[in-house]
Design a protein around this motif. Sequence first.
Motif, PDB file in Angstrom:
ATOM      1  N   ILE A  81       0.844  -1.206   0.000  1.00 17.03           N
ATOM      2  CA  ILE A  81       0.000   0.000   0.000  1.00 17.03           C
ATOM      3  C   ILE A  81       0.877   1.254   0.000  1.00 17.03           C
ATOM      4  O   ILE A  81       0.532   2.261  -0.635  1.00 17.03           O
ATOM      5  N   LYS A 136       1.786   1.918  -3.546  1.00 13.57           N
ATOM      6  CA  LYS A 136       0.634   2.505  -4.252  1.00 13.57           C
ATOM      7  C   LYS A 136       0.482   3.981  -3.867  1.00 13.57           C
ATOM      8  O   LYS A 136       0.260   4.841  -4.724  1.00 13.57           O
ATOM      9  N   PRO A 172      -3.838  -3.547  -6.297  1.00 13.03           N
ATOM     10  CA  PRO A 172      -2.875  -2.511  -5.903  1.00 13.03           C
ATOM     11  C   PRO A 172      -1.535  -2.603  -6.640  1.00 13.03           C
ATOM     12  O   PRO A 172      -0.964  -1.572  -7.012  1.00 13.03           O
TER      13      PRO A 172
END
Lengths: 424, 424
Positions: free
Chosen positions: B209, B212, B247
């Motif tokens: 994450i 991303k 993602p």
Amino acid sequence: MSEEYRAMWEGLGINMRRHDMLLTALPEVYRQVYLSQQRRPQAMGFYDFVVSEIHGLRVKELMDHKATGGKVFGTFCVYVPDEVIIAAGGIAVGLCGGADFSVPTAEQILPRNLCALIKSAVGFNIGNVCPYFQAADLIVGETTCDGKKKTWEILDEYVPTYVMDLPNSRTAADRELWIGELKRFVDKVQATTGNTVTPQGLAEATSLINRKRAALDRLFELRRARPAPISGLDALLAVQISFYDDPARFTLKTNELCDELEARVKSGEGAAPARAKRILYAGTPMPIPFWTIPALIEGAGAVVVAEESCTGSRLLAGGQTAIPGDGIDSQLAAIADRQLQTNCACFTPNDARIDDILRMVHEYDADGVIHFSLSFCQPYNLEAVRVQKALQQAGVPVLLLEGDYSEAQTGQLKTRIEAFVETL
Amino acid sequence: MSEEYRAMWEGLGINMRRHDMLLTALPEVYRQVYLSQQRRPQAMGFYDFVVSEIHGLRVKELMDHKATGGKVFGTFCVYVPDEVIIAAGGIAVGLCGGADFSVPTAEQILPRNLCALIKSAVGFNIGNVCPYFQAADLIVGETTCDGKKKTWEILDEYVPTYVMDLPNSRTAADRELWIGELKRFVDKVQATTGNTVTPQGLAEATSLINRKRAALDRLFELRRARPAPISGLDALLAVQISFYDDPARFTLKTNELCDELEARVKSGEGAAPARAKRILYAGTPMPIPFWTIPALIEGAGAVVVAEESCTGSRLLAGGQTAIPGDGIDSQLAAIADRQLQTNCACFTPNDARIDDILRMVHEYDADGVIHFSLSFCQPYNLEAVRVQKALQQAGVPVLLLEGDYSEAQTGQLKTRIEAFVETL
């Protein structure tokens, strides 16, 4: 009212022209709504007097208190503990607004899509037409809804506004957070008053508020009788006045009212005929002078036997507050534990509120429920969906209403309420 | 779309007639709004493809995941941590609704005075027209506003809905409460997936994450250039797709886009002319396919250079999440500490959001701010009062807008936006 009051209002910075307009309108409304009622208890004379002195005698008491160094706290929610304020020698007054009069003033600075209660209160403040607002040394808000939570930030630019963070739920962690908020509030009240909250002082204040709660509880118990010994309008008025009158005097006078109602119940005397349909009101609070809903219900020949509302049973939820002897922290925890039994729609889940409504239908022998929510009050408007469903499943007739304080809507509300009462 | 998808949708219980209506309308809207743009980056081809497959390929991936025992979590808020879901082998997809199409369906069970985002999402679910909703094993809501907080109680009667209790403020006590909520969420996700969230797994998911977030952050940094290398419409689309695409793929493709934009910035190539007025959007999120506001702004000859929004900079607030090596509790605290830098209007106080907007005006060299709030979104509507005041005091032109997803309002919004751009 007397010249003495005019000088007091001017000293408070009241906008006298607007204030005169406001006070001129009230007596005629009150005569039509209240004094025209049949079979009123004699003891209602006290509450009539309080209304006739609405911006007079009580404000004078607040000013006398301030003249000796006392402080006044303006509040908006039953989660703000009067006990703490009183223990520090302060006076707490509820500032919820119930008049359309001040709404346009608020709309000069607030979005229109906001409930009438918030707009009315803010309008009273920024329009300088409410001596209670003017007399307050500190406004105490809370985070019970988005509307209030974010309005306090704006109001704080006009008047010092302190905010209590009431959580969204009632888990053990939320309870801890709220007890922490009560402690923080003790600090704030001590700093504002210059007085210390002692265990003894808090115990006495809690006991005083307990006696007031007991008197109101007694009033609600008596309303279970058939015929109803008191109209919904009169009972609501007593509750509304409980938010700002002196607690000891209010308790005395309300117990006198209850003595009279007790005699009525024994003799089978009612404020309404025994055959009158009995309505449970559920929904948002009805601050003074918002009397439209019970006026329409009782105008249609029914009688309001109880209010599941913050100006009603929610004010009394949790019963008497325990007063443990082992210090302030325990006392605050006891206040929190009593308060957290108040089933405000700000909580999720809040299923216990639905249980309350079903229980009250039974206890008050209600023929139907009228749920009223102020427009744009999302917590109560949304919760109404599930309240309606639960009542329908239980076979209890229910009417959902939404509105504000304006007279413009009265016609439509009247039609719907009359049609509902007709079907019962 | 292919017959394979039709069988998949039927298997998901999709209302095929209504779904066909929905999917038939999209390509023409997309052509008009997106494909008609001049000087688009080549790399937007990926996002165009994703939209062309909006209920196809990605849903197929979710179904393949489910076929092997994987779980899908539908979310509505950047405060719900994708990291935890991914660490348990789940897939998180954002379910915020941005289409007027499903609003009337929701209004059959919800009050009308509720924001379009909530109504659109609920309408997609109960109308069985959104395969993402249908594919979700658990809906994860939160308490960020009254509307959502109370809607989850109603939605839970249709689909299992879990609620995270985000507090109203960000004190040390609130932070503790939120960390507790993250722990409770780990338990729920573990129970739902049957998988354990290990420190290693959570570290890997957090790192994914983070990559991303870094790609999106890079996109936002590049938008500071003059001329703007990408339209606000295209940048918004990338952000919208970040809520539901895989993602790792999204990160790869968005970095490819950024490579192209970097070359554009070096060569001075813009999606809009250098003289185009630069607008900072601030306000409520714009879920797919709600493109009205940037479409109108850019249609008026200006360019949106950034969004202070949950579909914008608020998604990236707090930067990269730290990954401490001493266990899950520390990792969750690090996630909380990153999240709590997201200045949502649900918090009081939230002055840091006003600081963010003022900072972004400077960083993105904006000529003016357009603040848009969905109607009935009280947190943002009320906060707009103070945002406007702060911008006016700083001498920054600002336009406050309010609206929903309906086409009926486009004319009025267009007039106001064009007039505002004209004055810059």
